[in-house]
Design a protein around this motif. Structure first.
Motif: not given
Length: 100
Positions: A17-22, A65-72, A74-84, A96-99
């Motif tokens: 599990a993450g957290p994924v950093t800047f 896709a890379e993060l899903e592969n790296r962390y094994g 599913k991140i979900g569609d919501e991340a794909e629509t984030c603007r920032s 990631l924390a919920s999984q």
């Protein structure tokens, strides 16, 4: 460790599990979209958007896709629509924390 793009990536066990950093996001932006961004500046600028950083939706899809592969996980569609980057990391890390 080197990812499939030939870019050095942080060694993380699949399913960790993450957290994924800047810093990790900046590395992925370089590897997946060829964009050089300063992770510290991105972190210090909550209002900056992916558009302002010249990251398009296909680049963001590649990062997801890379993060899903790296962390094994599913991140979900919501991340794909984030603007920032800030919204993206909050969404990704929550998924990631919920999984874990």
């Amino acid at each position: 460790m080197t990812d499939t793009t030939g870019t050095a990536s942080a060694a993380r066990p699949k399913g960790a599990a993450g957290p994924v950093t800047f810093e990790e996001l900046a590395t992925l932006m370089k590897g997946r979209a060829g964009l050089s961004v300063d992770a510290r500046e991105m972190e210090a600028s909550p209002a900056i958007t992916f558009e302002e950083l010249n990251l398009d939706s296909l680049g963001l899809l590649g990062i997801v896709a890379e993060l899903e592969n790296r962390y094994g996980a599913k991140i979900g569609d919501e991340a794909e629509t984030c603007r920032s980057p800030h919204a993206f990391l909050a969404t990704v890390n929550a998924q990631l924390a919920s999984q874990s």
